[in-house]
Design a protein around this motif. Structure first.
Motif, PDB file in Angstrom:
ATOM      1  N   TYR A 113     -12.230   2.959  -2.989  1.00 35.64           N
ATOM      2  CA  TYR A 113     -11.001   2.156  -3.009  1.00 35.64           C
ATOM      3  C   TYR A 113      -9.820   2.980  -3.524  1.00 35.64           C
ATOM      4  CZ  TYR A 113     -13.568  -2.239  -2.221  1.00 35.64           C
ATOM      5  OH  TYR A 113     -14.331  -3.249  -1.690  1.00 35.64           O
ATOM      6  N   THR A 114     -10.095   3.867  -4.470  1.00 31.20           N
ATOM      7  CA  THR A 114      -9.033   4.692  -5.056  1.00 31.20           C
ATOM      8  C   THR A 114      -8.474   5.670  -4.037  1.00 31.20           C
ATOM      9  OG1 THR A 114     -10.011   4.526  -7.267  1.00 31.20           O
ATOM     10  CG2 THR A 114      -8.487   6.344  -6.890  1.00 31.20           C
ATOM     11  N   THR A 115      -9.367   6.385  -3.366  1.00 29.32           N
ATOM     12  CA  THR A 115      -8.910   7.400  -2.420  1.00 29.32           C
ATOM     13  C   THR A 115      -8.501   6.801  -1.085  1.00 29.32           C
ATOM     14  OG1 THR A 115     -11.193   7.785  -1.692  1.00 29.32           O
ATOM     15  CG2 THR A 115     -10.342   9.192  -3.472  1.00 29.32           C
ATOM     16  N   GLY A 116      -8.930   5.558  -0.836  1.00 24.06           N
ATOM     17  CA  GLY A 116      -8.578   4.891   0.415  1.00 24.06           C
ATOM     18  C   GLY A 116      -7.369   4.004   0.256  1.00 24.06           C
ATOM     19  N   PRO A 117      -7.564   2.692   0.002  1.00 21.01           N
ATOM     20  CA  PRO A 117      -6.422   1.782  -0.044  1.00 21.01           C
ATOM     21  C   PRO A 117      -5.349   2.164  -1.057  1.00 21.01           C
ATOM     22  CG  PRO A 117      -8.475   0.551   0.082  1.00 21.01           C
ATOM     23  CD  PRO A 117      -8.856   1.985  -0.109  1.00 21.01           C
ATOM     24  N   LEU A 118      -5.730   2.560  -2.270  1.00 19.52           N
ATOM     25  CA  LEU A 118      -4.720   2.850  -3.286  1.00 19.52           C
ATOM     26  C   LEU A 118      -3.977   4.141  -2.986  1.00 19.52           C
ATOM     27  CD1 LEU A 118      -3.241   2.221  -5.866  1.00 19.52           C
ATOM     28  CD2 LEU A 118      -5.144   3.200  -7.162  1.00 19.52           C
ATOM     29  N   GLN A 119      -4.717   5.221  -2.792  1.00 18.68           N
ATOM     30  CA  GLN A 119      -4.076   6.514  -2.566  1.00 18.68           C
ATOM     31  C   GLN A 119      -3.464   6.628  -1.171  1.00 18.68           C
ATOM     32  OE1 GLN A 119      -3.071   9.061  -4.126  1.00 18.68           O
ATOM     33  NE2 GLN A 119      -2.511  10.186  -2.284  1.00 18.68           N
ATOM     34  N   ALA A 120      -4.257   6.379  -0.154  1.00 21.65           N
ATOM     35  CA  ALA A 120      -3.813   6.665   1.214  1.00 21.65           C
ATOM     36  C   ALA A 120      -2.837   5.625   1.749  1.00 21.65           C
ATOM     37  CB  ALA A 120      -5.022   6.761   2.147  1.00 21.65           C
ATOM     38  N   ASP A 121      -2.934   4.387   1.259  1.00 21.30           N
ATOM     39  CA  ASP A 121      -2.074   3.331   1.783  1.00 21.30           C
ATOM     40  C   ASP A 121      -0.935   2.984   0.825  1.00 21.30           C
ATOM     41  OD1 ASP A 121      -3.733   3.194   4.010  1.00 21.30           O
ATOM     42  OD2 ASP A 121      -4.991   1.631   3.133  1.00 21.30           O
ATOM     43  N   VAL A 122      -1.259   2.635  -0.419  1.00 29.57           N
ATOM     44  CA  VAL A 122      -0.227   2.155  -1.344  1.00 29.57           C
ATOM     45  C   VAL A 122       0.730   3.276  -1.733  1.00 29.57           C
ATOM     46  CG1 VAL A 122       0.172   1.180  -3.633  1.00 29.57           C
ATOM     47  CG2 VAL A 122      -1.660   0.280  -2.196  1.00 29.57           C
ATOM     48  N   TRP A 123       0.190   4.381  -2.256  1.00 27.07           N
ATOM     49  CA  TRP A 123       1.076   5.454  -2.715  1.00 27.07           C
ATOM     50  C   TRP A 123       1.809   6.133  -1.562  1.00 27.07           C
ATOM     51  CZ3 TRP A 123       2.802   7.217  -7.395  1.00 27.07           C
ATOM     52  CH2 TRP A 123       2.242   6.619  -8.532  1.00 27.07           C
ATOM     53  N   GLU A 124       1.280   6.032  -0.363  1.00 29.60           N
ATOM     54  CA  GLU A 124       1.928   6.649   0.798  1.00 29.60           C
ATOM     55  C   GLU A 124       2.940   5.715   1.472  1.00 29.60           C
ATOM     56  OE1 GLU A 124       1.664   9.660   2.050  1.00 29.60           O
ATOM     57  OE2 GLU A 124       0.021  10.476   0.861  1.00 29.60           O
ATOM     58  N   ASN A 125       2.974   4.455   1.067  1.00 24.50           N
ATOM     59  CA  ASN A 125       3.891   3.494   1.673  1.00 24.50           C
ATOM     60  C   ASN A 125       5.319   3.802   1.247  1.00 24.50           C
ATOM     61  OD1 ASN A 125       5.472   1.154   2.249  1.00 24.50           O
ATOM     62  ND2 ASN A 125       3.607  -0.074   2.337  1.00 24.50           N
ATOM     63  N   GLU A 126       6.182   4.081   2.203  1.00 21.23           N
ATOM     64  CA  GLU A 126       7.536   4.527   1.905  1.00 21.23           C
ATOM     65  C   GLU A 126       8.499   3.389   1.616  1.00 21.23           C
ATOM     66  OE1 GLU A 126       8.735   7.078   5.094  1.00 21.23           O
ATOM     67  OE2 GLU A 126       7.272   8.646   4.579  1.00 21.23           O
ATOM     68  N   THR A 127       8.018   2.147   1.633  1.00 22.72           N
ATOM     69  CA  THR A 127       8.892   1.021   1.294  1.00 22.72           C
ATOM     70  C   THR A 127       9.425   1.154  -0.124  1.00 22.72           C
ATOM     71  OG1 THR A 127       7.606  -0.401   2.757  1.00 22.72           O
ATOM     72  CG2 THR A 127       9.059  -1.496   1.191  1.00 22.72           C
ATOM     73  N   LEU A 128       8.615   1.747  -0.993  1.00 21.53           N
ATOM     74  CA  LEU A 128       9.024   2.021  -2.364  1.00 21.53           C
ATOM     75  C   LEU A 128       8.856   3.507  -2.607  1.00 21.53           C
ATOM     76  CD1 LEU A 128       9.949   0.410  -4.931  1.00 21.53           C
ATOM     77  CD2 LEU A 128       7.562   0.522  -5.687  1.00 21.53           C
ATOM     78  N   ALA A 129       9.905   4.154  -3.076  1.00 16.40           N
ATOM     79  CA  ALA A 129       9.877   5.596  -3.291  1.00 16.40           C
ATOM     80  C   ALA A 129       8.786   5.982  -4.291  1.00 16.40           C
ATOM     81  CB  ALA A 129      11.235   6.080  -3.798  1.00 16.40           C
TER      82      ALA A 129
END
Length: 250
Positions: free
Chosen positions: A37-53
């Motif tokens: 979950y850390t390397t997938g949804p949290l890292q790859a999706d949340v932290w990569e989402n450009e909606t928030l810098a």
């Protein structure tokens, strides 16, 4: 493609902070599903989402961890925030600001966590905000209305709280220039969500949007904080955010 910051976040989340407390490769050995979950949804999706810098994400995460007294994770997340473009002065000012919203003890613990990071990076006292800077201009009319509302509601309950709110918070702390009004509002909202205090959010979320936070960014702050403060706290905050958004659209 992962940015350098995103890559450092991955190292932090999967090995860095956790390795210091429960051993190298702890997630793999103890909770491999959590690592996924850390390397997938949290890292790859949340932290990569450009909606928030990324800078804003790092600041929001720091504010949430300070509020939740997650002192073991703070040094690495302070370093992550610095790498994301948050200045030492902004880290310092966030700690000072959140003393009033998350409690003195949490702020002191965050200062203790930041001290070795600042020392390792050569941050000098001259790099930090002065004790008594020239304050930003005060919106006298808006502050008078806010103070009168609080005084009418609570003046007979605790005159000291009402007076200190006026004199220390809104005529001093909120006008300190080394944390932009938008960022000051951002860390306040993050702290309220992380503390499970959504009843205090309407004023501060609306103020954050007055200070430049967009509705899309505010929604993404909630999405981000679901991972760091937990889904229940975020779901408690979402009806409040919805109400603020709807009122501002009228």
């Amino acid at each position: 493609m992962k940015t350098p910051l995103a890559a450092s976040a991955l190292v932090l989340l999967s090995t860095g902070a956790f390795a210091e407390t429960i051993g190298q490769n702890a997630l793999k050995r103890v909770a491999p599903a959590l690592e996924a979950y850390t390397t997938g949804p949290l890292q790859a999706d949340v932290w990569e989402n450009e909606t928030l810098a990324e800078r804003d994400r790092a600041l929001v995460t720091f504010a949430a961890m300070l509020t939740r007294h997650e002192v073991g994770l703070l040094p690495d997340h302070i370093a992550l925030a610095l790498d994301a473009g948050v200045s030492p002065a902004e880290i310092s000012e966030t700690i000072t600001h959140l003393a009033f919203y998350s409690g003195w003890g949490n702020a002191i613990a965050a200062a203790e966590a930041a001290a070795p990071v600042f020392e390792a990076r050569g941050v000098d006292i001259a790099d930090l905000p002065p004790v008594s800077p020239e304050l930003l201009p005060l919106n006298e009319e808006a502050e008078a209305a806010r103070d009168q509302m609080v005084r009418n509601n609570f003046g007979e309950v605790s005159p000291g709280v009402v007076d200190n709110t006026r004199d220390l918070l809104f005529r001093d702390l909120w006008l300190r220039p080394d944390l932009a009004p938008r960022d000051r509002s951002l860390v306040t909202v993050a702290a309220l969500v992380a503390a499970g205090q959504p009843e205090q959010m309407p004023f501060h979320l609306s103020r954050a949007m007055d200070n430049g936070l967009t509705q899309d960014e505010a929604g993404e702050v909630l999405s981000h904080l679901a991972f760091y403060a937990g889904w229940p706290r975020v779901f408690s905050a979402m009806p409040v955010a919805k109400q603020v958004f709807e009122q501002r659209a009228e």
